[in-house]
Design a protein around this motif. Structure first.
Motif, PDB file in Angstrom:
ATOM      1  N   TYR A  22       0.792  -1.269  -0.107  1.00 54.05           N
ATOM      2  CA  TYR A  22       0.039   0.170   0.043  1.00 54.05           C
ATOM      3  C   TYR A  22       0.857   1.336  -0.126  1.00 54.05           C
ATOM      4  O   TYR A  22       0.370   2.263   0.057  1.00 54.05           O
ATOM      5  CB  TYR A  22      -1.058   0.006   1.369  1.00 54.05           C
ATOM      6  N   GLY A  23       2.352   1.244  -0.048  1.00 52.71           N
ATOM      7  CA  GLY A  23       3.078   2.377  -0.361  1.00 52.71           C
ATOM      8  C   GLY A  23       3.842   2.737   1.287  1.00 52.71           C
ATOM      9  O   GLY A  23       4.170   3.733   1.248  1.00 52.71           O
ATOM     10  N   ILE A  24       3.542   1.948   2.269  1.00 48.75           N
ATOM     11  CA  ILE A  24       4.012   2.539   3.512  1.00 48.75           C
ATOM     12  C   ILE A  24       5.641   1.838   3.470  1.00 48.75           C
ATOM     13  O   ILE A  24       5.833   0.628   3.257  1.00 48.75           O
ATOM     14  CB  ILE A  24       3.516   1.801   4.786  1.00 48.75           C
ATOM     15  N   SER A  25       6.586   2.763   3.554  1.00 46.05           N
ATOM     16  CA  SER A  25       7.996   2.420   3.264  1.00 46.05           C
ATOM     17  C   SER A  25       9.030   2.693   4.452  1.00 46.05           C
ATOM     18  O   SER A  25      10.084   2.712   4.511  1.00 46.05           O
ATOM     19  CB  SER A  25       8.330   2.973   2.239  1.00 46.05           C
ATOM     20  N   ASN A  26       8.543   3.593   5.580  1.00 45.40           N
ATOM     21  CA  ASN A  26       9.294   4.114   6.655  1.00 45.40           C
ATOM     22  C   ASN A  26       9.570   2.857   7.556  1.00 45.40           C
ATOM     23  O   ASN A  26       8.903   2.116   8.032  1.00 45.40           O
ATOM     24  CB  ASN A  26       8.302   5.095   7.364  1.00 45.40           C
ATOM     25  N   GLU A  31       9.127  -1.774  11.173  1.00 46.19           N
ATOM     26  CA  GLU A  31       9.812  -2.677  12.182  1.00 46.19           C
ATOM     27  C   GLU A  31       8.734  -2.543  13.396  1.00 46.19           C
ATOM     28  O   GLU A  31       8.582  -3.535  14.127  1.00 46.19           O
ATOM     29  CB  GLU A  31      11.131  -1.804  12.632  1.00 46.19           C
ATOM     30  N   ALA A  32       8.062  -1.397  13.630  1.00 45.25           N
ATOM     31  CA  ALA A  32       7.398  -1.249  14.902  1.00 45.25           C
ATOM     32  C   ALA A  32       6.200  -2.398  14.561  1.00 45.25           C
ATOM     33  O   ALA A  32       5.682  -3.105  15.653  1.00 45.25           O
ATOM     34  CB  ALA A  32       7.015   0.160  15.190  1.00 45.25           C
ATOM     35  N   PHE A  33       5.783  -2.455  13.599  1.00 48.24           N
ATOM     36  CA  PHE A  33       4.595  -3.097  13.115  1.00 48.24           C
ATOM     37  C   PHE A  33       5.025  -4.649  13.385  1.00 48.24           C
ATOM     38  O   PHE A  33       4.168  -5.471  13.493  1.00 48.24           O
ATOM     39  CB  PHE A  33       4.038  -2.949  11.599  1.00 48.24           C
ATOM     40  N   LEU A  34       6.010  -4.987  12.839  1.00 48.02           N
ATOM     41  CA  LEU A  34       6.550  -6.376  13.161  1.00 48.02           C
ATOM     42  C   LEU A  34       6.749  -6.759  14.558  1.00 48.02           C
ATOM     43  O   LEU A  34       6.538  -7.914  14.764  1.00 48.02           O
ATOM     44  CB  LEU A  34       7.948  -6.347  12.393  1.00 48.02           C
ATOM     45  N   VAL A  70      -3.149   3.503  11.038  1.00 50.25           N
ATOM     46  CA  VAL A  70      -1.967   3.605  12.027  1.00 50.25           C
ATOM     47  C   VAL A  70      -0.946   3.871  11.532  1.00 50.25           C
ATOM     48  O   VAL A  70       0.088   4.656  11.839  1.00 50.25           O
ATOM     49  CB  VAL A  70      -2.057   2.184  12.968  1.00 50.25           C
ATOM     50  N   ALA A  71      -0.594   3.172  10.493  1.00 47.96           N
ATOM     51  CA  ALA A  71       0.717   3.181   9.482  1.00 47.96           C
ATOM     52  C   ALA A  71       0.939   4.740   8.922  1.00 47.96           C
ATOM     53  O   ALA A  71       2.016   5.203   9.233  1.00 47.96           O
ATOM     54  CB  ALA A  71       0.966   2.209   8.558  1.00 47.96           C
TER      55      ALA A  71
END
Ligand code: SAH
Length: 220
Positions: A22-26, A31-34, A70-71
């Protein structure tokens, strides 16, 4: 590791892949989502839904926000305010606050429903997540802890809450959905002295921010 834990970890990786698509690349956001186990912020009987890219009811007519939302909010904040003190309005399940903590911010969070506040506070202490939270009307901010480098409002506001603007540090940045009751435009407000610069993004649908600087409600 139990089989189900392995499965949940796999699902978490897939969720992060979806966010990437979806284009989230930060990288700090991804890493926080993982790292943060979203299923721990879910009702026990709904753990199987925790890694779908959708919002989910958490009681009190409130929802845990969709991972994509959230992302996006976390990315907007990280790009303009890489570190420091962040105030979140609307603790809810505690997931967004946990993501911000995993990104390295010092996190403060306010929730208006005492039941949600208590549940989140217990969860943070059980998981060793360092988020300071309190019960109250977050539309008024947290004056004793101000100023904040970042403020994130996770409920839809009818207008810019003045007290929150005043509690922004110099160059501080607020991420806030603003608009009508049924849909709101993601807005980023950055402070420079007495001036506030605004950037506008997509439309989202949030539960309402209620309170002194929000929509009217008698439930507190
Ligand atoms: N950040 C949450 C999203 C919860 S939904 C999460 O990650 O799960 C928005 C939350 O904002 C709800 O829990 C709602 O009760 C809370 N809220 C709405 N108005 C508020 C106010 N004035 N002060 C504090 N919390 C508020």
């Amino acid at each position: 590791m139990k089989q189900s834990e392995k499965l949940l970890e796999q699902r978490r990786r897939e969720m992060v892949e979806t966010l990437r698509q979806y284009g989230i690349s930060n990288s700090r956001v991804l890493e926080a989502f993982l790292r943060v186990k979203r299923h721990l912020f879910f009702p026990e009987d709904a753990v199987g839904c925790a890694y779908n890219d959708s919002a989910y009811p958490i009681g009190f007519s409130q929802t845990i926000s969709q991972p994509y939302t959230v992302a996006i909010m976390s990315t907007l904040l990280a790009e303009r305010c890489p570190g420091g003190k962040v105030l979140e309005i609307g603790t809810g399940s505690g997931y967004q606050a946990a993501i911000l903590e995993a990104m390295g911010y010092q996190v403060f969070s306010v929730e208006r429903f005492v039941g949600l506040y208590e549940r989140a506070e217990k969860l943070f202490s059980r998981l060793g997540i360092r988020v300071l939270c309190r019960h109250g009307d977050g539309s008024l901010g947290w004056i004793e802890e101000a100023p904040f480098d970042g403020i994130m409002v996770t409920a839809g506001a009818p207008r810019e809450p003045r007290p929150l603007m005043q509690q922004l540090a110099e160059k501080g940045c607020m991420v806030i959905p603003i608009g009508g009751y049924d849909s709101q435009q993601m807005t980023v407000i950055q402070r420079e002295g007495d001036e506030f610069h605004r950037e506008l993004f997509q439309q989202f649908v949030f539960v309402p921010l209620v309170g002194n600087e929000g929509w009217e409600s008698r439930v507190f």
